[in-house]
Scaffold this active site. Structure first.
Site, mmCIF file in Angstrom:
data_model
loop_
_atom_site.group_PDB
_atom_site.id
_atom_site.type_symbol
_atom_site.label_atom_id
_atom_site.label_comp_id
_atom_site.label_asym_id
_atom_site.label_seq_id
_atom_site.Cartn_x
_atom_site.Cartn_y
_atom_site.Cartn_z
ATOM 1 C CG HIS A 143 -1.921 1.068 1.263
ATOM 2 N ND1 HIS A 143 -3.160 0.876 0.712
ATOM 3 C CD2 HIS A 143 -1.908 2.336 1.736
ATOM 4 C CE1 HIS A 143 -3.869 1.987 0.846
ATOM 5 N NE2 HIS A 143 -3.130 2.888 1.465
ATOM 6 C CG ASP A 157 -11.164 3.913 5.119
ATOM 7 O OD1 ASP A 157 -10.672 4.838 5.806
ATOM 8 O OD2 ASP A 157 -10.849 3.725 3.932
ATOM 9 N NE ARG A 190 -9.235 11.002 7.777
ATOM 10 C CZ ARG A 190 -8.377 10.120 7.235
ATOM 11 N NH1 ARG A 190 -8.797 8.927 6.851
ATOM 12 N NH2 ARG A 190 -7.114 10.422 7.072
ATOM 13 C CB SER A 204 -7.718 5.394 6.847
ATOM 14 O OG SER A 204 -7.936 5.281 5.475
ATOM 15 C CE LYS A 216 -8.069 2.194 3.146
ATOM 16 N NZ LYS A 216 -8.127 3.477 2.502
HETATM 17 N N1 URA Z 1 -4.648 6.559 2.199
HETATM 18 C C1 URA Z 1 -5.652 5.946 2.839
HETATM 19 O O1 URA Z 1 -6.064 4.859 2.481
HETATM 20 N N2 URA Z 1 -6.212 6.550 3.901
HETATM 21 C C2 URA Z 1 -5.788 7.746 4.362
HETATM 22 O O2 URA Z 1 -6.324 8.225 5.331
HETATM 23 C C3 URA Z 1 -4.726 8.387 3.677
HETATM 24 C C4 URA Z 1 -4.160 7.756 2.597
#
Ligand code: URA
Length: 426
Positions: free
Chosen positions: A83, A162, A169, A184, A188
């Site tokens: 990620h 999320d 946000r 967040s 995931k």
């Molecule tokens: N990427 C994400 O998945 N969440 C965030 O809050 C910031 C970057």
């Protein structure tokens, strides 16, 4: 009885929330009993007062519990995922996923879309005609069993909190705060089910983290969260002060990824991706030298895997190699001689967005063909009149845009030596 207003006030006054309080708040938000306006006040309180590690962990796990957790146990071996916290010109996944899979290590990854100045892997993949990012869980697993790699969009059933919170946000100026980013990202990743996770934490002008100290803190938080739930996790802090590699823009980035997978990419970005692949393989217990990894770019093994991936997800292999159809290509020339001292990622990300390559709001349509290809990067010498970049657009660039592009290219006397990987945190 718990009341949302009391929890907001508690956080506003800098106190810690209990595990139950955090669970109650997140569950309430997802089932609609906690309205957006109270959740935004809470997010702003977190922005100013922060969260302890314990609260961040509780928040992450409460978020995971708002959706399914994918069970990848039907796939043999150690499943890997990666990620990035976001960047400009970040086409890493397109190369890294098939490269790692070409060593027999399964890559099961759900990617995201770009927003604002940052790009998203899903958008890049969708620039390939026919490529489908939606797959059922069974098909996702079956594809990884069969060809060792799948890149899909995140299923709606995962981490509902999320999706809601991120959208909130985004419009309440509460994105760039460590506990909220960490929860967040990690909620995931935990829900997506992989055994090992490589986190690419970008730092600099084009990233959410502007300083190395903040990037370190975010990395340490996410690595701790991953390890606590038994996932092998490492974070790599990487430079996002200038765009990554040469191209910004969906189709242009796919083409650059192909160049790299043919062993014909820029040396710096190629080396960087080989280093990331080495770390990802190591997490899965496979030791390979950088030379062995690079060999899979030169001998076509990674590209073969990428083609298999594209074909498996409905993509057209002829369209994959098609050049950009942008109507106008404008060469940007250096106005003086010297060294490139800065190519601010944020500015060029926003520039590409205005050409149609990115979205200002989630519902904006994309132009996959537009963007920028840099021929010179930070640290390289240029002669006055030499081409620095090519801009791909649908209309002739007006003078204002051209001036703006030039203004953002900083040429000077100092030869900087940028480093892609700044630090590894494990
Ligand atoms: N990427 C994400 O998945 N969440 C965030 O809050 C910031 C970057």
């Amino acid at each position: 009885m718990m009341r949302t207003v009391d929890l907001i006030q508690k956080k506003r006054d800098g106190e810690e929330l209990s595990t139950q309080e955090i669970q109650w708040l997140i569950e309430g938000y997802v089932d609609g009993t906690v309205p957006d306006y109270q959740m935004s006040a809470f997010a702003m309180a977190v922005y100013f007062k922060g969260m302890s590690m314990r609260e961040t962990r509780d928040l992450t796990m409460a978020m995971v519990a708002t959706g399914e957790v994918i069970d990848l146990s039907a796939i043999a071996g150690i499943k890997t995922d990666k990620h990035s916290t976001g960047g400009v010109g970040d086409k890493v996944t397109l190369i890294l996923a098939p490269l790692v899979a070409s060593f027999g290590v399964p890559v099961a990854k759900m990617s995201g879309r770009g927003l604002g100045h940052t790009g998203g892997t899903l958008d890049k993949l969708e620039s390939i005609k026919g490529y489908q990012i939606e797959r059922s869980q069974e098909d996702f697993i079956k594809q990884v069993q069969e060809i060792g790699v799948s890149l899909i969009g995140q299923s709606d059933n995962l981490v509902k909190a999320d999706k809601m919170l991120y959208a909130l946000r985004d419009v309440t100026a509460t994105v760039d705060i460590i506990p909220l980013i960490a929860s967040s990202v990690m909620s995931k990743k935990i829900a997506a089910g992989a055994d090992s996770i490589l986190l690419d934490v970008t730092v600099g002008d084009g990233a959410f983290m502007k300083t190395i100290e903040d990037a370190e803190k975010l990395s340490e938080t996410m690595v701790a969260l991953g390890k606590e739930v038994g996932r092998k996790t490492i974070a790599v802090i990487t430079d996002m002060s200038q765009p990554l590699g040469q191209a910004i823009g969906n189709r242009l980035e796919v083409l650059e990824a192909i160049q790299i997978m043919k062993g014909q990419g820029r040396e710096d970005v190629t080396h960087f991706i080989c280093e990331l692949a080495q770390l990802m393989l190591e997490l899965a217990g496979v030791e390979k030298t950088l030379e062995e990894i690079h060999e899979h770019l030169v001998n076509g093994k990674a590209l073969e895997k990428f083609e298999a991936l594209v074909a498996a997800q409905g993509g057209d292999l002829q369209d994959l190699y098609r050049p950009s159809t942008a109507k106008v290509v404008t060469e940007i020339k250096a106005e003086e001689s010297g060294y490139i001292e800065a190519l601010p990622a944020l500015e060029f990300g926003l520039f590409a967005m205005r050409l149609g390559a990115g979205r200002a709001v989630k519902t904006d349509a994309l132009d996959y063909e537009t963007g920028i290809v840099f021929e010179k990067k930070v640290g390289e010498a240029v002669e006055s009149g030499e081409t620095i970049a090519k801009v791909y657009s649908q209309e002739i660039l007006d003078k204002k845009l051209l001036t703006e592009f030039q203004k953002n290219v900083k040429i000077g006397r100092v030869q900087l030596l940028p480093k892609e990987i700044i630090k590894v945190i494990s």
